[in-house]
Write a protein that holds these residues in place. Structure first.
Motif, PDB file in Angstrom:
ATOM      1  N   VAL A   3      20.654  42.935  17.007  1.00  0.00           N
ATOM      2  CA  VAL A   3      21.350  42.875  18.302  1.00  0.00           C
ATOM      3  C   VAL A   3      22.530  42.820  18.459  1.00  0.00           C
ATOM      4  O   VAL A   3      23.086  41.348  18.282  1.00  0.00           O
ATOM      5  CB  VAL A   3      20.359  41.722  19.354  1.00  0.00           C
ATOM      6  CG1 VAL A   3      21.053  42.500  21.092  1.00  0.00           C
ATOM      7  CG2 VAL A   3      18.924  42.436  18.985  1.00  0.00           C
ATOM      8  N   THR A   4      23.534  43.311  19.329  1.00  0.00           N
ATOM      9  CA  THR A   4      25.088  43.037  19.205  1.00  0.00           C
ATOM     10  C   THR A   4      25.313  42.422  20.820  1.00  0.00           C
ATOM     11  O   THR A   4      23.971  43.486  21.527  1.00  0.00           O
ATOM     12  CB  THR A   4      25.828  44.776  19.225  1.00  0.00           C
ATOM     13  OG1 THR A   4      25.380  45.684  19.975  1.00  0.00           O
ATOM     14  CG2 THR A   4      26.247  45.498  18.052  1.00  0.00           C
ATOM     15  N   ASP A   5      25.978  41.907  20.647  1.00  0.00           N
ATOM     16  CA  ASP A   5      25.977  41.820  22.485  1.00  0.00           C
ATOM     17  C   ASP A   5      27.655  41.476  21.753  1.00  0.00           C
ATOM     18  O   ASP A   5      28.207  40.644  21.905  1.00  0.00           O
ATOM     19  CB  ASP A   5      25.698  39.956  22.493  1.00  0.00           C
ATOM     20  CG  ASP A   5      25.888  39.305  23.754  1.00  0.00           C
ATOM     21  OD1 ASP A   5      26.554  40.239  24.741  1.00  0.00           O
ATOM     22  OD2 ASP A   5      26.334  37.983  23.675  1.00  0.00           O
ATOM     23  N   ILE A   6      28.242  42.766  23.398  1.00  0.00           N
ATOM     24  CA  ILE A   6      29.907  42.818  23.121  1.00  0.00           C
ATOM     25  C   ILE A   6      30.025  42.792  24.800  1.00  0.00           C
ATOM     26  O   ILE A   6      29.630  43.419  25.872  1.00  0.00           O
ATOM     27  CB  ILE A   6      29.869  44.690  22.669  1.00  0.00           C
ATOM     28  CG1 ILE A   6      29.500  44.032  21.276  1.00  0.00           C
ATOM     29  CG2 ILE A   6      31.381  44.752  23.677  1.00  0.00           C
ATOM     30  CD1 ILE A   6      29.816  46.131  21.047  1.00  0.00           C
ATOM     31  N   ARG A   7      30.923  41.698  25.155  1.00  0.00           N
ATOM     32  CA  ARG A   7      31.289  41.268  26.332  1.00  0.00           C
ATOM     33  C   ARG A   7      32.986  41.960  26.715  1.00  0.00           C
ATOM     34  O   ARG A   7      33.339  42.032  28.091  1.00  0.00           O
ATOM     35  CB  ARG A   7      31.624  40.290  26.648  1.00  0.00           C
ATOM     36  CG  ARG A   7      29.768  39.327  26.285  1.00  0.00           C
ATOM     37  CD  ARG A   7      29.170  39.800  27.307  1.00  0.00           C
ATOM     38  NE  ARG A   7      27.628  39.649  27.106  1.00  0.00           N
ATOM     39  CZ  ARG A   7      26.993  38.524  27.945  1.00  0.00           C
ATOM     40  NH1 ARG A   7      27.361  38.536  28.856  1.00  0.00           N
ATOM     41  NH2 ARG A   7      26.400  38.513  27.392  1.00  0.00           N
ATOM     42  N   ALA A  29      36.518  44.119  31.734  1.00  0.00           N
ATOM     43  CA  ALA A  29      37.471  43.511  30.400  1.00  0.00           C
ATOM     44  C   ALA A  29      38.428  44.291  30.027  1.00  0.00           C
ATOM     45  O   ALA A  29      39.400  44.287  29.778  1.00  0.00           O
ATOM     46  CB  ALA A  29      36.202  42.967  29.365  1.00  0.00           C
ATOM     47  N   VAL A  30      38.079  45.346  30.398  1.00  0.00           N
ATOM     48  CA  VAL A  30      38.291  47.151  30.001  1.00  0.00           C
ATOM     49  C   VAL A  30      40.225  46.883  30.733  1.00  0.00           C
ATOM     50  O   VAL A  30      41.144  46.947  30.349  1.00  0.00           O
ATOM     51  CB  VAL A  30      38.185  48.997  29.370  1.00  0.00           C
ATOM     52  CG1 VAL A  30      39.157  49.419  29.365  1.00  0.00           C
ATOM     53  CG2 VAL A  30      37.545  47.733  28.106  1.00  0.00           C
ATOM     54  N   LEU A  31      39.369  47.157  32.211  1.00  0.00           N
ATOM     55  CA  LEU A  31      40.979  47.199  32.723  1.00  0.00           C
ATOM     56  C   LEU A  31      41.594  45.422  33.186  1.00  0.00           C
ATOM     57  O   LEU A  31      43.189  46.306  33.220  1.00  0.00           O
ATOM     58  CB  LEU A  31      39.614  47.556  34.467  1.00  0.00           C
ATOM     59  CG  LEU A  31      38.979  48.607  34.248  1.00  0.00           C
ATOM     60  CD1 LEU A  31      38.586  48.606  35.831  1.00  0.00           C
ATOM     61  CD2 LEU A  31      39.988  49.756  33.811  1.00  0.00           C
TER      62      LEU A  31
END
Length: 255
Positions: free
Chosen positions: A105-109, A172-174
């Motif tokens: 499981v990944t957890d990407i924030r 987060a990208v913005l």
């Protein structure tokens, strides 16, 4: 592809019993499907109906991220199932584990966390660091945020209107691009909104997914200038991060 010796630990801190050599993966996350296939074509043998990249993906379809066909996944006998904490449901992951399948499981924030997580996942599969991942790191390290910073609303649906709220990868990208989410303080991740009663903002970012906003469907509801962008570049992590670093600044007017 190289064999591993130590059992990897996923983003939830769980040791995953991955075999020494991984040749068959089922991915129930579109971003991870693209990342794995771009690194080792043919490694993904099962993928969701929403896994649209790469376009020539030949994997068997196992329904969606929220309703995967557990029996079909088990029948595919994968060496590993890859998932994401936000996109997939715990009961489905528990059912896969109960059937004897290792689940990572990944957890990407955020962007940097996403790049690090992808590196760990690929290493867990016995894959070296691909060129697209190195390029994504370099491009995002060189991104210069807008100055002065901008403040945006990011609708994701209408009928009813909904938008990006707090604690999202999109936000987060913005933020890395110098655009602050006007709804970042919302108690909800994807709150309902009234276009006529929004916090102060000077930009409306309209993606083409999950709702397909167009020049004729979306901008007319807001007073602030709008930017139509690819939803994939705002929400996916993987090779799309290369495109996002290259294309979003111009699309959003931050350079």
């Amino acid at each position: 592809m190289t064999a591993r010796t130590a059992a990897p630990v996923d983003d939830e801190g769980r040791e995953v019993g991955v075999p020494g050599t991984v040749r068959r993966v089922v991915s129930i996350v579109p971003s991870l499907t693209e990342a794995l296939e771009a690194t080792a074509p043919g490694i993904v043998v099962g993928a969701t109906d929403w896994c649209t990249h790469p376009g020539d993906l030949g994997a068997e379809r196992i329904r969606g991220t929220k309703n995967p066909d557990v029996e079909r996944i088990v029948a595919l006998a994968p060496d590993l199932v890859v998932a994401n904490q936000e996109e997939n449901r715990l009961p489905d992951l528990d059912a896969l584990r109960a059937a004897g399948l290792p689940v990572y499981v990944t957890d990407i924030r955020d962007v940097d966390g996403g790049l690090a997580s992808l590196g760990r996942l690929l290493a867990a599969c016995g894959l070296g660091e691909p060129g697209w991942l190195r390029e994504a790191r370099a491009l995002w390290a060189a991104v210069e945020p807008a100055s002065p910073r901008r403040r945006a609303v990011v609708p994701i649906w209408r009928r009813p209107w909904m938008a990006v709220g707090s604690d999202t990868f999109t936000g987060a990208v913005l933020e890395r691009l110098g655009i602050d989410n006007a709804l970042a303080g919302s108690p909800e991740r994807y709150p309902r909104i009234d276009p006529a009663a929004l916090p102060e903002h000077d930009l409306v970012v309209l993606p083409d997914e999950p709702y397909l906003f167009t020049a004729d469907d979306g901008p007319e509801a807001f007073d602030a200038p709008s930017a139509l962008v690819s939803g994939r570049l705002l929400t996916w992590y993987g090779p799309s991060l290369v495109e996002a670093a290259r294309e979003l600044p111009a699309a959003l007017g931050t350079r």
